[in-house]
Design an enzyme around this catalytic site. Structure first.
Site, PDB file in Angstrom:
ATOM      1  CB  SER A  96      -5.514  -5.132 -16.877  1.00 31.27           C
ATOM      2  OG  SER A  96      -4.589  -4.118 -17.194  1.00 31.27           O
TER       3      SER A  96
ATOM      4  CG  ASN B   4      -0.545  -1.756  -5.490  1.00 30.65           C
ATOM      5  OD1 ASN B   4      -0.248  -0.827  -4.750  1.00 30.65           O
ATOM      6  ND2 ASN B   4       0.252  -2.192  -6.463  1.00 30.65           N
TER       7      ASN B   4
ATOM      8  CD  GLU C 281       0.753  -7.251  -9.729  1.00 33.44           C
ATOM      9  OE1 GLU C 281      -0.416  -6.904  -9.567  1.00 33.44           O
ATOM     10  OE2 GLU C 281       1.716  -6.482  -9.558  1.00 33.44           O
TER      11      GLU C 281
ATOM     12  N   GLY D 164      -1.892  -2.086 -15.546  1.00 34.00           N
ATOM     13  CA  GLY D 164      -2.296  -0.697 -15.774  1.00 34.00           C
ATOM     14  C   GLY D 164      -3.028  -0.462 -17.085  1.00 34.00           C
TER      15      GLY D 164
ATOM     16  CG  HIS E 101       4.256  -3.545  -7.814  1.00 34.16           C
ATOM     17  ND1 HIS E 101       4.459  -2.788  -8.945  1.00 34.16           N
ATOM     18  CD2 HIS E 101       2.964  -3.948  -7.848  1.00 34.16           C
ATOM     19  CE1 HIS E 101       3.324  -2.732  -9.620  1.00 34.16           C
ATOM     20  NE2 HIS E 101       2.402  -3.427  -8.978  1.00 34.16           N
TER      21      HIS E 101
ATOM     22  CD  GLU F   3       3.434   0.282 -10.883  1.00 36.81           C
ATOM     23  OE1 GLU F   3       3.182   0.738  -9.755  1.00 36.81           O
ATOM     24  OE2 GLU F   3       2.548  -0.018 -11.709  1.00 36.81           O
TER      25      GLU F   3
ATOM     26  CE  LYS G 221      -0.367  -0.246  -9.471  1.00 35.75           C
ATOM     27  NZ  LYS G 221      -0.059  -0.513 -10.871  1.00 35.75           N
TER      28      LYS G 221
END
Ligand code: PGA
Length: 251
Positions: free
Chosen positions: A213, A9, A165, A171, A95, A97, A11
């Site tokens: 992570s 991913n 996740e 992150g 996701h 985010e 991003k």
């Protein structure tokens, strides 16, 4: 061992097409010599078309989001058909985010249905914001998963990939990721929920990925005996050195 699915991913990176091509080519080279599974690269949408020529069944492209609709009056949105047209096979949906920007479970469910109907494999993301000693994340995950797959038929559900996740683990560095024990406990719970929703055969067949992570230092431990079928990897997928070490650790 079943073959793993390793999803990159990217991003909102890298910044330009030149850098995207370099990263794509480097990832492909590593993927070619990795025998343990398939690799999916999910670049920002503007790069998809330029990268799609060089894909294979073991190395394919995915998008990071998709519209739930086919009507054309949707400024800024990208349809399932457009993504398929530029060679995407997968799409990440819901996701954290994007959920943080206001995407609801109901919208995630509509996007998932649209992807399935149009022949894209949805990678549906779920994950709790926090964990506490009482295990309240289980109730949260149950509700989020059921609502995010609402309306998906049993016959289509087998084509879903689920990405677990935990938001608190995204992150950061490998020390912050979920440990193998916690991951196994969670995949059992998610698997039970999938079985309740879609029956045993389909519920057992849905692949569950872990993301949050994942790095060279934890990728192997997270694979063994945890019930997962692969990874959704963010920052470490932008770094060829880390990628090389992850594939090596998974060989
Ligand atoms: P991370 O991101 O690997 O950088 O934690 C994972 C993700 O957000 O999909």
């Amino acid at each position: 061992m079943t073959k793993l699915l390793f999803v990159c991913n990217w991003k909102m990176a890298p910044e330009n097409l030149g850098a995207a091509r370099t990263l794509f080519t480097g990832t492909k080279r590593l993927a070619r010599s990795w025998r343990k599974g398939a690799v999916v690269v999910c670049p920002p949408a503007p790069f998809l078309g330029a990268l799609s020529g060089a894909t294979t069944s073991a190395f394919s492209l995915g998008a990071q989001d998709v519209s739930s609709e086919t009507a054309t009056a949707r400024t800024g949105e990208v349809s399932v058909a457009m993504l398929r047209g530029v060679g995407a096979k997968f799409v990440i949906i819901g996701h954290s985010e994007r959920r943080a920007l206001g995407e609801s479970d109901a919208l995630v469910a509509r996007k998932t249905a649209a992807a399935l109907a149009g022949g894209l494999t949805p990678i549906v993301c779920v994950g709790e914001q926090v964990r506490d000693e009482k295990g309240s994340h289980f109730a949260f995950l149950h509700e989020q998963l059921v609502a995010s797959l609402k309306g998906v038929s049993k016959s289509r559900a087998k084509n879903i990939v689920l990405a677990y996740e935990p938001v608190w683990a995204i992150g950061k560095t490998y020390q912050s990721a979920l440990d193998a024990y916690g991951l196994h406990e969670t995949t059992i719970f998610l698997r039970k929920t999938l079985i309740k929703l879609f029956g045993r055969a389909v519920g057992m067949s849905i692949r569950i990925l872990y993301g949050g992570s994942v790095e060279p230092n934890n990728v192997a431990a997270l694979t063994s005996g945890t019930g997962i079928g692969g990874f959704l990897v963010g920052h470490a997928s932008l770094d060829i050195g880390m990628l090389r070490h992850m594939f090596r650790a998974l060989s």
